[in-house]
Design a protein around this motif. Sequence first.
Motif: not given
Length: 680
Positions: A463-467
């Motif tokens: 899972l990629r979490i981007s900010v």
Amino acid sequence: MSHRSLQSRFMTWLVAATIGIFVLAAVILGLRERQAAEELAYSTNQHIIATVDASQAYIRHIARPKAREILGDDAFFKEFMSTSYVGRGVADEVLDLFPDFYFKFATLKPHNERNRADAKERELIQLFRDNPDLKEWRGLIERDGVPYLSVATPIRNSPECLECHSTKDAAPAQLIEDYGDSDGFGYDKDEVSIKSVGVPLEVTVAQSVSNAFITLSPILALNVVLLLTANFLFNRFVTAPIQALRGGANEIRSGQYDHRIAQLNGREFNTLANAFNDMAASIERDIEARKKAEASLSDAKRDADIANKAKSEFLASMSHELRTPLNAVLGYAQMLQYDPSAPLTETQSLYVDSIVAGGNHLLALVSDVLDLAMIEADQIDLDIDEIDAGKVVTAAVAMAAPLGRERGIVIDDRVGGGADMMLRTDPVRMKQVVLNLLTNAVKFNTEGGSVTIEAASVTPGFLRISVTDTGQGIPDEDQARVFHMFHRLGADPMIAREGTGIGLSVTKYLVERMAGRVGFSSKVGQGSTFWIELPLADNDNILIWTEAMSTHIDPIDKDHQVLVGLWSKTTFHDITPTEATEIIEDLINYTKYHFRREEAIMAACAYPSLEAHQSQHRRLIEHVNALASEWAVAHSPETLVHLRGFLQTWLVDHILKMDTRIHEHAEGKDQAIHQALERL
């Protein structure tokens, strides 16, 4: 290296060069001799044809007219009136002298079957028909599998030819009687036949080889003499002095620094001998000083390592002692802020606000430093569990939101409150990582900007979490150093500069420890996007180092952490073949390095199963090398999957089933282990 091997190498190169030159000369001479032999063969072929032509001309212009004058115009005796019969006879006589040669009158419609043209001769007949001015053809013709250097000339019909070959009625009676009337007729004035003569190619080649050998034999003998002479001179003036120098060097190497080399033949060797002697004297003077310097350096390094380790362990162990008073200060300050029974004056409220702001800032700095100290001391432990990513992100956003409100920055949470996204990771460390990215996005944002946090499954199993922020962005020249320790953006005075500059370094370390990866993209003036990828709960192809895998021997555990981290990099499906090759090479090299260290530790601990352990190490390396070679040849995805699976099984089995047994033999032997590793 002995003088014999040096001389042998010199002679090998000299012989190789001589043979090379000789072979080249032989090839060139052989080609010239073959060309000359071919020219001679073609010339001989032409002489045979000329002999046959002369005999035919004699029959045509002298014998046949004289016979008819004596016997009458209707008389015909092939033995002295037929040009082809007599010419064939002359050719047979010539072939008795040259039995390897070939001769033939080739025609399409012969009286005599031996003169019938084969396929190649039919081609040549057609060639002469199409080219009336062509007088001769030369080249290779294969007969019964044997190549012949051949010459062919055309026979163009004359009125005399039509007397025998036009019609049966006009043909001489003796011709009909000897050959019958089934073939050899129907010629016209444009009919073409050929004379074909040839010599076998192998005869020509044999002759050229013989001539070349005769020419080269004296050269070969001269080369042998020169080689023997060169060998003697090289031994006398090169290898003998080198042997003396080698003997002196061995004496010096063995510690006999008072040894001196005698004078040698040749100015160059004498210069070298003097240099050896000077070197021995210099070494003799400096050896004691060097030993003292090495001892001092070793002591200083050991003291520095001990001090650094003590510093890291001290800082890591001071977590409670440092945080407790800070939390107390912050707690009392907050009580003063919100104590309705004793409201503060405006000035007092400003003072307390400053205490709270400074305390929170100091607490953040202390937390970063302590995290760094714990990383250096390898005291970061993970508690891996299945967690909902949305809940962790929501908690992190709630903690970062007040920091954003102070500057009018809104955090848009597009992760929390959505569908469940289950991860296999450490919830506390994940929250720390997400909060760090959110805090940086706020710090380095513009006033009134925005921060967006999103999640998507970009890489299979992760899972990629981007900010994403709307800040100033990161210049290209700074991007390579973003994750470096203590690196901060400081070129733009409008960008916030608080912090230690270690947050992203800690983030990268924690994410990779949790079998993930971190990255970013940024454009100046448009903002930045930092992202992390962590394994989904159903991803069975990952391996995360936890305390359960510890052998309780620090050097071995550190090596295992590095190996697990390298292995985790192979689990991402979007790595390029080049990246995969580099990771595999690093993994294999570090595995070999680890095995050497581990075997040294086992030897220092008198581990009873050392030989069996070493044997398994060798088998593992052989297997991994074979798979790596297979990958290097084809870059097959199946090979990479096989290699990854084998390494995962090996790491788990090797660590849990074998390396954990070493600890019981290593207790109380830290000094022996340290010395064993230093000797490596």
